[in-house]
Design a protein around this motif. Sequence first.
Motif, PDB file in Angstrom:
ATOM      1  N   ASP A  51      65.527  16.216 -46.375  1.00  0.00           N
ATOM      2  CA  ASP A  51      67.068  17.268 -45.450  1.00  0.00           C
ATOM      3  C   ASP A  51      67.562  18.824 -46.164  1.00  0.00           C
ATOM      4  N   SER A  94      67.933  21.212 -44.544  1.00  0.00           N
ATOM      5  CA  SER A  94      68.067  21.845 -43.821  1.00  0.00           C
ATOM      6  C   SER A  94      69.901  21.413 -44.549  1.00  0.00           C
ATOM      7  N   LYS A  95      70.196  20.922 -45.841  1.00  0.00           N
ATOM      8  CA  LYS A  95      72.073  21.189 -46.428  1.00  0.00           C
ATOM      9  C   LYS A  95      71.880  22.463 -46.320  1.00  0.00           C
ATOM     10  N   VAL A 151      72.553  25.202 -44.070  1.00  0.00           N
ATOM     11  CA  VAL A 151      72.478  25.263 -42.375  1.00  0.00           C
ATOM     12  C   VAL A 151      73.623  25.477 -42.506  1.00  0.00           C
ATOM     13  N   TYR A 191      75.088  22.012 -39.855  1.00  0.00           N
ATOM     14  CA  TYR A 191      74.409  21.223 -40.432  1.00  0.00           C
ATOM     15  C   TYR A 191      75.188  19.367 -40.794  1.00  0.00           C
ATOM     16  N   VAL A 215      67.983  14.904 -36.190  1.00  0.00           N
ATOM     17  CA  VAL A 215      69.012  16.001 -37.122  1.00  0.00           C
ATOM     18  C   VAL A 215      69.865  16.583 -36.009  1.00  0.00           C
ATOM     19  N   ALA A 220      74.352  18.053 -35.668  1.00  0.00           N
ATOM     20  CA  ALA A 220      74.739  19.299 -36.075  1.00  0.00           C
ATOM     21  C   ALA A 220      76.027  19.109 -35.806  1.00  0.00           C
ATOM     22  N   ALA A 274      68.227  23.506 -39.051  1.00  0.00           N
ATOM     23  CA  ALA A 274      68.534  22.421 -39.418  1.00  0.00           C
ATOM     24  C   ALA A 274      66.779  22.127 -39.601  1.00  0.00           C
TER      25      ALA A 274
END
Length: 728
Positions: A239, A242-243, A245, A248, A262, A264, A273
């Motif tokens: 991820d 994703s971090k 975003v 997130y 996921v 958020a 993410a």
Amino acid sequence: MTVQTTRRNFLRGGAATAAVLIIGSRPDGAVAAASGDKAMFNPFVKIDAEGTVTAIIKHFEKGQGPATGLSTLIAEEIGLRMDQIEYEFAPSNPKIYNNLAFGPFQGTGGSTAMANSYQQYRTAGAAAREMLIIAAAQSWGVEASTLSIEEGMVTGAEQSAPLGEFVAAASSLEAPAAPRLKDPSEFRLIGNAEVRRVDSVIKGNGTAQFAMDVHLPNQMVAMIARPEQRGGLVRSFDDNGSKEVMGYINAATLPNNAGVAVYAETTWAAMQARDALEVEWDLDAAEARSSDEIHSEIMAALEAEPQYNVSKTDLAATQSAIGDAAQVVEQAFYFPLLAHAPMEPLNCTIEATADGGVILHDGAQMPTGPHFALSQILGLPMEKIQINTMLAGGSFGRRATPDADYQTEAALAFSMTDRSRPVKLVWSREDDLRSGYYRPAFGHKVRVGLDADGAIVGWEHRIAGQSVIKGTPFEAMIVHEGIDHSSVEGTADTAYDIPNGFFGLTDTPKATTTLWWRSVGHTHTAFVMEVMMDMAAKAAGQDPIEYRLGYLTGGTKDQQRLAAVLKLAAEKAGWGNVAEGRAQGIAVHKSFGSYVAEVVEISGNADSGVKIENVTCVVDCGLPVNPDVIKAQMEGGIGYGIGHVMRDQITLTGGAVDQYNFPDYEPLRISDIAAIDVHIVPSAEAPTGVGEPGVPPAAPALANAIAAASAELRVSAMPMVENCVDFV
């Protein structure tokens, strides 16, 4: 259906001014009554001290109209105008709100809402009326027989007062053992075409609350990364992307390894993410077939001797009769996977309660399933779980899965948190088209033998496809002697008097995950039956309607009602009297207890392009409680049935679904059908379903019209645009 009633004392409330009259049912379906301090008794109708009447709707509202229909029954029996009754959805409690067609299970489906609730809700309304009248009679010192309730006012004996004045007194009475139901001659609302839907205003002004509208304080949004091939499992994920975003929160593998949740702060952040997530999948047990392979498997199964003899007739005898026929009409058919594609994508929200329980906010089509799932996953007793059923933006069967799929995902995602924040699970439309459930693929192969006069002497009908019931909790109820009735409904049980009819079924391996789809097996069986009847009529040199009527002469109620709608549809459509350049096709079918005939009139042909000019529909659904709702459901069912055979299919490449969204799974456009004309047959028979019966005859009527306009081109594989038919 008859609902027995019983005597039960009212339980007194704390104070007369706070009294609430509640009429509901016991687990056995009998009417009972309670006062306000027993508000969780789960009633069908309640009336507060101010006289506000509320109908408690046990069938969820996805646009098909039960909130209106069931409210109409109560309002009729009590004596109200439609603007004098409110509604709310029932809590999850299958002991009280079970669907009588499903057994000990609370849920909506199979076009059963009105059919199984008609007597229940009328009886509850009638009980309320009688108790209010008795209370008023005692207060005024007159005979109850001299009083009535009209537009919410108790009147008679030269007196009049709002019914709310008698709620407190009524809460000390007994429920009537057998409340008198109004005679149809007394109806003012039931059958009234002027009665409009109770939810139209809120849906029109935007105040209606759908599950997607839930936004709780401090909630998180969860989206699931799923494998492209159904059955894949998570090996690992990264991820780091994703971090980056904003919004997130975290990601975690679901406990069943079926995906990665996921989390958020917003839906958009959760989408972004999830897209940035890198997942390694274990696809060893995943679906890997292509659509061509599935098609080949099904069509090959039609060539072998059927696995199940559905009709219990002798195949050899049928084949012998066909072998001796003067001519044989035969055709093979194929129906691909189809998605449900409701306008509101799947979603639900789970929040913790102060007493250690949870509330599920959901457009819950079958509350019992998710109720049990949440209990097992979250380790909570059933009484600690509440389900707040909300409006749903369509379903067509998708929100009623045997494994409560999206609610299970939400519960798993919630279980991996500290439960301090609500979790809202959201599916995108791409998620549902690519990772959802589908109407199974089916094939049919039919041979019909005709004698020298064109009469049928034998009908051999083979069906192969994927069961939607086997392996589900409904298997014991619907599958008998290995036969999934939903695979063959509308064939072996046809009302046509067909001599030497053999119907056989072969189950084939499921592709991805199959599920009931609006009108279930009738979606393909009606098509085949009605196209084959048309082909037989053509081969016999007879009018398609007269030919069908010739096989509906046995005098059974099914035959009589089918013949009646067939004749009326022909009359209303001006059968045979169309302008040059136009053609008509007809189909008739019984499903979910209702009888529907449809005539499709087109201009053009398969080469120049087909335009659907008009669809004439005649429906016999028993007593028409809400004609406006019935008309809308027929129109919607016709559009749904025609729209999907025109253009739509779900295809697989290496097990992965190819379609993503409406650009490549295109819904019906308003411009696709110029006009729809619906006629409702007056009836005193018990009400039957309307949510699904409009679908089955629509596609075969269109196919038969195309054949009439296009030198007998028989479209036998869907979608039509993939098989030599253009639409304009």
